[in-house]
Write a protein that holds these residues in place. Structure first.
Motif, PDB file in Angstrom:
ATOM      1  N   THR A 140       4.241  10.974   3.449  1.00  0.00           N
ATOM      2  CA  THR A 140       3.412   9.923   2.865  1.00  0.00           C
ATOM      3  C   THR A 140       1.987  10.240   3.321  1.00  0.00           C
ATOM      4  N   PRO A 141       1.098  10.644   2.429  1.00  0.00           N
ATOM      5  CA  PRO A 141      -0.169  11.246   2.844  1.00  0.00           C
ATOM      6  C   PRO A 141      -1.318  10.283   3.089  1.00  0.00           C
ATOM      7  N   GLN A 142      -1.059   8.972   3.214  1.00  0.00           N
ATOM      8  CA  GLN A 142      -2.172   8.037   3.291  1.00  0.00           C
ATOM      9  C   GLN A 142      -3.125   8.358   4.432  1.00  0.00           C
ATOM     10  N   GLY A 143      -2.602   8.842   5.556  1.00  0.00           N
ATOM     11  CA  GLY A 143      -3.470   9.175   6.679  1.00  0.00           C
ATOM     12  C   GLY A 143      -4.316  10.407   6.463  1.00  0.00           C
ATOM     13  N   TRP A 144      -3.934  11.232   5.485  1.00  0.00           N
ATOM     14  CA  TRP A 144      -4.750  12.395   5.105  1.00  0.00           C
ATOM     15  C   TRP A 144      -5.774  12.022   4.036  1.00  0.00           C
ATOM     16  N   LEU A 145      -5.698  10.798   3.547  1.00  0.00           N
ATOM     17  CA  LEU A 145      -6.616  10.317   2.503  1.00  0.00           C
ATOM     18  C   LEU A 145      -7.593   9.272   3.053  1.00  0.00           C
ATOM     19  N   ILE A 173       5.447  10.909  -1.357  1.00  0.00           N
ATOM     20  CA  ILE A 173       5.477   9.495  -1.746  1.00  0.00           C
ATOM     21  C   ILE A 173       4.147   8.871  -1.350  1.00  0.00           C
ATOM     22  N   LEU A 174       3.489   8.221  -2.298  1.00  0.00           N
ATOM     23  CA  LEU A 174       2.200   7.588  -2.017  1.00  0.00           C
ATOM     24  C   LEU A 174       1.979   6.417  -2.950  1.00  0.00           C
ATOM     25  N   SER A 175       0.973   5.633  -2.613  1.00  0.00           N
ATOM     26  CA  SER A 175       0.593   4.518  -3.474  1.00  0.00           C
ATOM     27  C   SER A 175      -0.332   4.994  -4.579  1.00  0.00           C
ATOM     28  N   HIS A 176      -0.105   4.465  -5.775  1.00  0.00           N
ATOM     29  CA  HIS A 176      -0.993   4.756  -6.889  1.00  0.00           C
ATOM     30  C   HIS A 176      -2.438   4.418  -6.527  1.00  0.00           C
ATOM     31  N   ASP A 177      -2.616   3.335  -5.769  1.00  0.00           N
ATOM     32  CA  ASP A 177      -3.961   2.896  -5.400  1.00  0.00           C
ATOM     33  C   ASP A 177      -4.677   3.891  -4.493  1.00  0.00           C
ATOM     34  N   ASP A 178      -3.912   4.721  -3.772  1.00  0.00           N
ATOM     35  CA  ASP A 178      -4.546   5.712  -2.899  1.00  0.00           C
ATOM     36  C   ASP A 178      -5.433   6.683  -3.677  1.00  0.00           C
ATOM     37  N   LEU A 179      -5.098   6.891  -4.949  1.00  0.00           N
ATOM     38  CA  LEU A 179      -5.836   7.875  -5.742  1.00  0.00           C
ATOM     39  C   LEU A 179      -6.888   7.271  -6.649  1.00  0.00           C
ATOM     40  N   ALA A 206       4.997   7.659  -7.028  1.00  0.00           N
ATOM     41  CA  ALA A 206       3.818   6.825  -6.845  1.00  0.00           C
ATOM     42  C   ALA A 206       4.224   5.372  -6.969  1.00  0.00           C
ATOM     43  N   THR A 207       4.025   4.591  -5.903  1.00  0.00           N
ATOM     44  CA  THR A 207       4.325   3.164  -5.949  1.00  0.00           C
ATOM     45  C   THR A 207       3.108   2.408  -6.476  1.00  0.00           C
ATOM     46  N   ASP A 208       3.372   1.248  -7.084  1.00  0.00           N
ATOM     47  CA  ASP A 208       2.279   0.500  -7.718  1.00  0.00           C
ATOM     48  C   ASP A 208       2.524  -1.002  -7.617  1.00  0.00           C
ATOM     49  N   GLY A 209       2.930  -1.447  -6.422  1.00  0.00           N
ATOM     50  CA  GLY A 209       3.088  -2.868  -6.165  1.00  0.00           C
ATOM     51  C   GLY A 209       3.991  -3.556  -7.172  1.00  0.00           C
ATOM     52  N   ALA A 237       4.993  -2.054   3.129  1.00  0.00           N
ATOM     53  CA  ALA A 237       5.943  -2.002   2.012  1.00  0.00           C
ATOM     54  C   ALA A 237       6.115  -0.580   1.482  1.00  0.00           C
ATOM     55  N   GLY A 238       5.025   0.167   1.427  1.00  0.00           N
ATOM     56  CA  GLY A 238       5.129   1.544   0.958  1.00  0.00           C
ATOM     57  C   GLY A 238       5.946   2.422   1.888  1.00  0.00           C
ATOM     58  N   ASP A 239       5.865   2.155   3.177  1.00  0.00           N
ATOM     59  CA  ASP A 239       6.640   2.912   4.159  1.00  0.00           C
ATOM     60  C   ASP A 239       8.122   2.559   4.072  1.00  0.00           C
ATOM     61  N   VAL A 240       8.407   1.286   3.853  1.00  0.00           N
ATOM     62  CA  VAL A 240       9.791   0.857   3.650  1.00  0.00           C
ATOM     63  C   VAL A 240      10.351   1.509   2.388  1.00  0.00           C
ATOM     64  N   PHE A 241       9.555   1.514   1.331  1.00  0.00           N
ATOM     65  CA  PHE A 241       9.972   2.166   0.085  1.00  0.00           C
ATOM     66  C   PHE A 241      10.303   3.633   0.351  1.00  0.00           C
ATOM     67  N   ALA A 242       9.404   4.324   1.046  1.00  0.00           N
ATOM     68  CA  ALA A 242       9.596   5.758   1.285  1.00  0.00           C
ATOM     69  C   ALA A 242      10.895   6.026   2.033  1.00  0.00           C
TER      70      ALA A 242
END
Length: 295
Positions: A140-145, A173-179, A206-209, A237-242
């Motif tokens: 889950t790349p959020q920390g790289w973004l 696996i990432l959130s759509h909002d991250d991009l 890509a998760t999108d709430g 929630a995204g981490d639980v999803f992943a």
């Protein structure tokens, strides 16, 4: 000798500060490991934190195998939500993790999730694990973004090492909002970036709430509806999803069914504060059955 867990996740555990100065335990590794455990897998975490927090981890995570290196401070966030949008501040950062922090015996864990939060994992981590049949290496790349300014406010930043990392992953696996910040807020442009990345990794989700999630397979997309619930706290929630997706994929090998299973699991996590909402397998399957989605 530490027996390899079924589900290994690597990254910072965090102190997520409350308005009154107290904290809840957070971080991708926290939410993901607890989810995998409650869904029936043996879970382990590699992390670093300050000595006081490390001493508390067995109480917070009593059934999770822990390998924690001491750091002068722990990664600490303040999360503020308004109308579904999060403003985040980084108040302290733990030391970066090193590949040597991973116990040798844990390198054979069948499911590995890299969960950086504050640029604490170098791209080299992705090459640490042997590719083999039946094993899954995910990120889950959020920390790289993320980057942060002098005041600690967290801002988006491009993932410079994406094309170095993606070929070594099985799942991203990432959130759509991250991009969205890199697509001028345009969802079609964000989808185009995701589709391009999906050419370099077998599975991208890509998760999108409340809009659900999209599964990308080599540029081809498949969309899955969310479960309708009342949101209380979206943190984690995204981490639980992943973790739910990877757990189901590991057991059953069907990415499409794994996305719907993960949507159901994540729907529970937002109904309560923090880690309190992470459900058991029985609860997840009962909700799927209620919605007519359990096969």
């Amino acid at each position: 000798m530490l027996q390899a867990p079924d589900f290994l996740t690597i990254g910072h555990v965090t102190r997520d500060l409350r308005p009154d100065g107290s904290f809840t335990l957070g971080g991708t590794v926290t939410f993901a490991a607890l989810t995998a455990y409650r869904l029936g897998l043996a879970a382990g975490i590699v992390t670093c934190a300050d000595p006081e927090l490390i001493s508390q981890l067995p109480t917070f995570l009593p059934s999770i195998a822990l390998h924690a290196r001491q750091s002068a401070q722990s990664t600490t966030f303040v999360n503020q939500y308004q109308e579904g949008f999060r403003t985040q501040y980084l108040r302290a950062r733990g030391e970066s993790l090193q590949v040597s922090d991973v116990p040798q015996d844990w390198l054979e864990a069948p499911v590995v999730l890299l969960g950086p939060l504050a640029q604490e994992l170098a791209p080299d981590f992705v090459q640490l694990f042997r590719r083999r049949q039946g094993a899954i290496i995910a990120a889950t790349p959020q920390g790289w973004l993320r980057r942060w300014d002098a005041d600690g406010r967290v801002w988006p930043t491009p993932w410079q090492d994406a094309l170095r990392v993606l070929p070594f992953l099985d799942v991203l696996i990432l959130s759509h909002d991250d991009l969205l910040p890199f697509a001028n807020g345009n969802r079609q442009e964000a989808d185009a970036i995701l589709a391009q990345w999906s050419l370099h990794v077998p599975l991208l989700i890509a998760t999108d709430g409340r809009h659900g999630a999209t599964l990308f397979r080599h540029g081809e997309t498949q969309r899955f509806a969310a479960y309708t619930i009342t949101e209380v706290d979206p943190t984690g929630a995204g981490d639980v999803f992943a973790a739910a997706f990877l757990t189901h994929l590991y057991r059953h090998g069907d990415p499409a069914r794994a996305v719907d299973f993960a949507n159901s699991t994540a729907s529970f996590s937002v109904e309560r504060q923090g880690i309190e909402g992470i459900p058991t397998l029985e609860l997840v399957e009962e909700r799927m059955r209620t919605y007519g989605r359990l096969r």
